[in-house]
Design an enzyme around this catalytic site. Structure first.
Site, PDB file in Angstrom:
ATOM      1  N   CYS A 113      -9.335 -16.179   8.103  1.00  0.00           N
ATOM      2  CA  CYS A 113      -9.306 -17.657   8.036  1.00  0.00           C
ATOM      3  C   CYS A 113     -10.496 -18.338   8.719  1.00  0.00           C
ATOM      4  O   CYS A 113     -11.029 -19.311   8.190  1.00  0.00           O
ATOM      5  CB  CYS A 113      -7.989 -18.186   8.575  1.00  0.00           C
ATOM      6  SG  CYS A 113      -6.578 -17.469   7.727  1.00  0.00           S
ATOM      7  N   HIS A 255      -7.351 -25.624  11.002  1.00  0.00           N
ATOM      8  CA  HIS A 255      -7.023 -24.701   9.911  1.00  0.00           C
ATOM      9  C   HIS A 255      -5.692 -25.127   9.295  1.00  0.00           C
ATOM     10  O   HIS A 255      -4.708 -25.349  10.007  1.00  0.00           O
ATOM     11  CB  HIS A 255      -6.952 -23.275  10.462  1.00  0.00           C
ATOM     12  CG  HIS A 255      -6.506 -22.272   9.460  1.00  0.00           C
ATOM     13  ND1 HIS A 255      -6.933 -22.294   8.154  1.00  0.00           N
ATOM     14  CD2 HIS A 255      -5.665 -21.205   9.570  1.00  0.00           C
ATOM     15  CE1 HIS A 255      -6.383 -21.282   7.505  1.00  0.00           C
ATOM     16  NE2 HIS A 255      -5.607 -20.619   8.342  1.00  0.00           N
ATOM     17  N   ASN A 285      -1.991 -22.572   2.676  1.00  0.00           N
ATOM     18  CA  ASN A 285      -3.008 -21.945   3.523  1.00  0.00           C
ATOM     19  C   ASN A 285      -4.022 -21.237   2.618  1.00  0.00           C
ATOM     20  O   ASN A 285      -3.692 -20.234   1.989  1.00  0.00           O
ATOM     21  CB  ASN A 285      -2.321 -20.948   4.464  1.00  0.00           C
ATOM     22  CG  ASN A 285      -3.289 -20.233   5.381  1.00  0.00           C
ATOM     23  OD1 ASN A 285      -4.509 -20.348   5.230  1.00  0.00           O
ATOM     24  ND2 ASN A 285      -2.750 -19.481   6.325  1.00  0.00           N
TER      25      ASN A 285
HETATM   26  O1  UT7 Z   1      -3.929 -18.310   8.575  1.00  0.00           O
HETATM   27  C1  UT7 Z   1      -3.279 -17.539   9.529  1.00  0.00           C
HETATM   28  C2  UT7 Z   1      -2.098 -17.015   8.844  1.00  0.00           C
HETATM   29  N1  UT7 Z   1      -0.893 -17.063   9.582  1.00  0.00           N
HETATM   30  C3  UT7 Z   1      -0.127 -18.149   9.768  1.00  0.00           C
HETATM   31  O2  UT7 Z   1      -0.488 -19.246   9.588  1.00  0.00           O
HETATM   32  C4  UT7 Z   1       1.268 -17.855  10.220  1.00  0.00           C
HETATM   33  C5  UT7 Z   1       1.740 -18.686  11.346  1.00  0.00           C
HETATM   34  N2  UT7 Z   1       3.165 -18.653  11.362  1.00  0.00           N
HETATM   35  C6  UT7 Z   1       3.920 -19.537  10.662  1.00  0.00           C
HETATM   36  O3  UT7 Z   1       3.390 -20.413  10.012  1.00  0.00           O
HETATM   37  C7  UT7 Z   1       5.411 -19.430  10.762  1.00  0.00           C
HETATM   38  O4  UT7 Z   1       5.758 -18.440  11.724  1.00  0.00           O
HETATM   39  C8  UT7 Z   1       6.077 -19.092   9.391  1.00  0.00           C
HETATM   40  C9  UT7 Z   1       5.982 -20.303   8.465  1.00  0.00           C
HETATM   41  C10 UT7 Z   1       5.404 -17.878   8.773  1.00  0.00           C
HETATM   42  C11 UT7 Z   1       7.549 -18.789   9.589  1.00  0.00           C
HETATM   43  O5  UT7 Z   1       8.182 -19.891  10.216  1.00  0.00           O
HETATM   44  P1  UT7 Z   1       9.144 -19.655  11.465  1.00  0.00           P
HETATM   45  O6  UT7 Z   1       9.696 -20.951  11.838  1.00  0.00           O
HETATM   46  O7  UT7 Z   1       8.338 -18.895  12.485  1.00  0.00           O
HETATM   47  O8  UT7 Z   1      10.300 -18.786  10.829  1.00  0.00           O
HETATM   48  P2  UT7 Z   1      10.767 -17.313  11.224  1.00  0.00           P
HETATM   49  O9  UT7 Z   1       9.759 -16.303  10.820  1.00  0.00           O
HETATM   50  O10 UT7 Z   1      11.211 -17.317  12.651  1.00  0.00           O
HETATM   51  O11 UT7 Z   1      12.042 -17.149  10.302  1.00  0.00           O
HETATM   52  C12 UT7 Z   1      13.194 -17.979  10.501  1.00  0.00           C
HETATM   53  C13 UT7 Z   1      14.180 -17.633   9.412  1.00  0.00           C
HETATM   54  C14 UT7 Z   1      14.428 -16.138   9.257  1.00  0.00           C
HETATM   55  O12 UT7 Z   1      15.792 -15.957   8.958  1.00  0.00           O
HETATM   56  P3  UT7 Z   1      16.836 -15.515  10.109  1.00  0.00           P
HETATM   57  O13 UT7 Z   1      16.308 -14.215  10.627  1.00  0.00           O
HETATM   58  O14 UT7 Z   1      16.780 -16.602  11.129  1.00  0.00           O
HETATM   59  O15 UT7 Z   1      18.109 -15.425   9.383  1.00  0.00           O
HETATM   60  C15 UT7 Z   1      13.611 -15.760   8.037  1.00  0.00           C
HETATM   61  O16 UT7 Z   1      14.140 -14.658   7.362  1.00  0.00           O
HETATM   62  O17 UT7 Z   1      13.683 -18.089   8.138  1.00  0.00           O
HETATM   63  C16 UT7 Z   1      13.747 -17.006   7.203  1.00  0.00           C
HETATM   64  N3  UT7 Z   1      12.678 -17.185   6.235  1.00  0.00           N
HETATM   65  C17 UT7 Z   1      12.830 -17.916   5.127  1.00  0.00           C
HETATM   66  N4  UT7 Z   1      13.882 -18.617   4.653  1.00  0.00           N
HETATM   67  C18 UT7 Z   1      13.696 -19.270   3.493  1.00  0.00           C
HETATM   68  C19 UT7 Z   1      11.415 -16.689   6.270  1.00  0.00           C
HETATM   69  N5  UT7 Z   1      10.745 -17.101   5.179  1.00  0.00           N
HETATM   70  C20 UT7 Z   1      11.595 -17.863   4.461  1.00  0.00           C
HETATM   71  C21 UT7 Z   1      11.481 -18.571   3.258  1.00  0.00           C
HETATM   72  N6  UT7 Z   1      12.553 -19.256   2.814  1.00  0.00           N
HETATM   73  N7  UT7 Z   1      10.345 -18.598   2.538  1.00  0.00           N
END
Ligand code: UT7
Length: 328
Positions: A113, A255, A285
């Site tokens: 990125c 970003h 992104n």
């Molecule tokens: O350019 C650099 C690249 N990297 C990034 O930008 C990543 C930075 N990280 C993020 O943007 C966030 O961590 C994410 C958007 C990837 C995830 O958001 P989060 O609030 O950290 O969610 P999480 O990973 O803690 O997941 C929360 C819940 C999980 O379910 P449980 O375990 O609580 O039941 C996931 O399985 O959300 C679930 N989940 C989804 N639910 C619906 C994960 N992806 C999805 C989805 N739809 N697409």
């Protein structure tokens, strides 16, 4: 040391719009989850047969036109990308060929990125002693064919695009200037975002494809924490180097990965939301493309004007991160 300025900007997004509702049909997700957790409403993705250099060439031509510089005048082409058209040669050489930039030296920087910011920092070093006069720096990425459309934790996040700037030597007071740059890496954290297959460790094979190793793997939660810390530190570092406070910043272009990261970082830096350029809702992104695309759109819409003080920062796979402070 010569001063370096941005003479022109350009960008290109694929025409195909992929809204959140598309993912509701193929995986267990919802527009509500994607919007509230990321800020993304839709993203652009290429059609089959298109490649990174198609977008990068159009973005570059547009930046060259704004700069009033012909491709033959370019001394240097740097493409920040981790998704070049082919494993070899570099996208830089393909773009050089397609633009007809005969005398330029061309290469890629694979810094995920922050690839655009890395490219900017390298170009500045090449140009400061005057040996290179005019440079093209591109951030371009086709992430749509690196994502597993069955993995809901990654597939909803990314989009394709390319953005470019043309750099030249600053003519004087009323011309802009790159003031400060910071680029950093921490390879100890490489596992947090990586594409395991297709390189020399796990070359392309039927087994590799069957296991889905060609796809991006990410520990989003962990990345989030590192992103906030590194983005804030990097921005504070370069502002301190210039004796500039966040109150003096006209526009902040973070970003475009996740609206929540952008909001936390802006808040910690003391930059009000109305000064933050946001495109994540419409492009997702786009990795190395996110900053130059957002910058070009803000310039062309008249939001960013000549003389404005701009802060940009980014983080990504590596881990890599960095920031740039410049007067446009
Ligand atoms: O350019 C650099 C690249 N990297 C990034 O930008 C990543 C930075 N990280 C993020 O943007 C966030 O961590 C994410 C958007 C990837 C995830 O958001 P989060 O609030 O950290 O969610 P999480 O990973 O803690 O997941 C929360 C819940 C999980 O379910 P449980 O375990 O609580 O039941 C996931 O399985 O959300 C679930 N989940 C989804 N639910 C619906 C994960 N992806 C999805 C989805 N739809 N697409």
């Amino acid at each position: 040391m010569k001063k370096i300025t941005i003479k022109g900007t350009g960008s290109c997004a694929p025409e195909r719009v992929v809204p959140n509702s598309y993912f509701e049909k193929i995986i267990d997700t919802s527009d509500e989850w994607i919007t509230t957790r990321t800020g993304i409403k839709e993203r652009r993705m290429i059609e089959k047969g298109q490649a990174m250099s198609d977008l990068a060439t159009l973005a570059s031509a547009s930046a060259l036109q704004m700069a009033g510089i012909s491709p033959e005048e370019l001394d240097l082409i740097i493409i920040g990308t981790s998704t070049a058209d082919m494993v070899s040669p570099s996208a830089g050489c393909i773009v050089q060929h397609r633009l007809g930039a005969k005398k330029a030296v061309a290469f890629d920087v694979n810094a995920a990125c922050p690839g655009f910011i890395y490219g900017l920092a390298i170009a500045q070093k090449f140009m400061q002693d005057g040996s290179y006069g005019k440079a093209l720096v591109v951030g371009g990425e086709i992430i749509s064919n690196r994502i597993d459309f069955k993995d809901r934790s990654t597939c909803v996040l990314f989009g394709d695009g390319a953005g470019a700037v043309v750099l030249g030597h600053s003519n004087g007071k009323d011309d802009g200037e790159i003031l400060s740059m910071d680029i950093e890496s921490d390879g100890d954290l490489w596992r947090l975002i990586h594409v395991p297959g297709g390189g020399s460790r796990i070359p392309a094979s039927h087994e590799m494809l069957n296991e889905g190793l060609q796809y991006l793997k990410m520990q989003g939660n962990e990345v989030f924490k590192h992103a906030v810390r590194t983005l804030v530190d990097s921005a504070n570092k370069i502002m301190a180097q210039q004796g500039i406070t966040s109150g003096e910043i006209d526009w902040f272009i973070p970003h475009q990965a996740n609206i929540r990261i952008m909001e936390v970082v802006a808040e910690r830096l003391g930059i009000p939301t109305e000064k933050v350029i946001i495109t994540v809702h419409k492009y997702g992104n786009t990795s190395a493309a996110s900053i130059p695309v957002a910058f070009d759109e803000a310039v062309r819409s008249g939001r960013i004007r000549k003389g404005d003080l701009i802060l940009v920062n980014s983080f990504g796979a590596g881990l890599t991160w960095g920031a740039a402070l410049f007067r446009y």
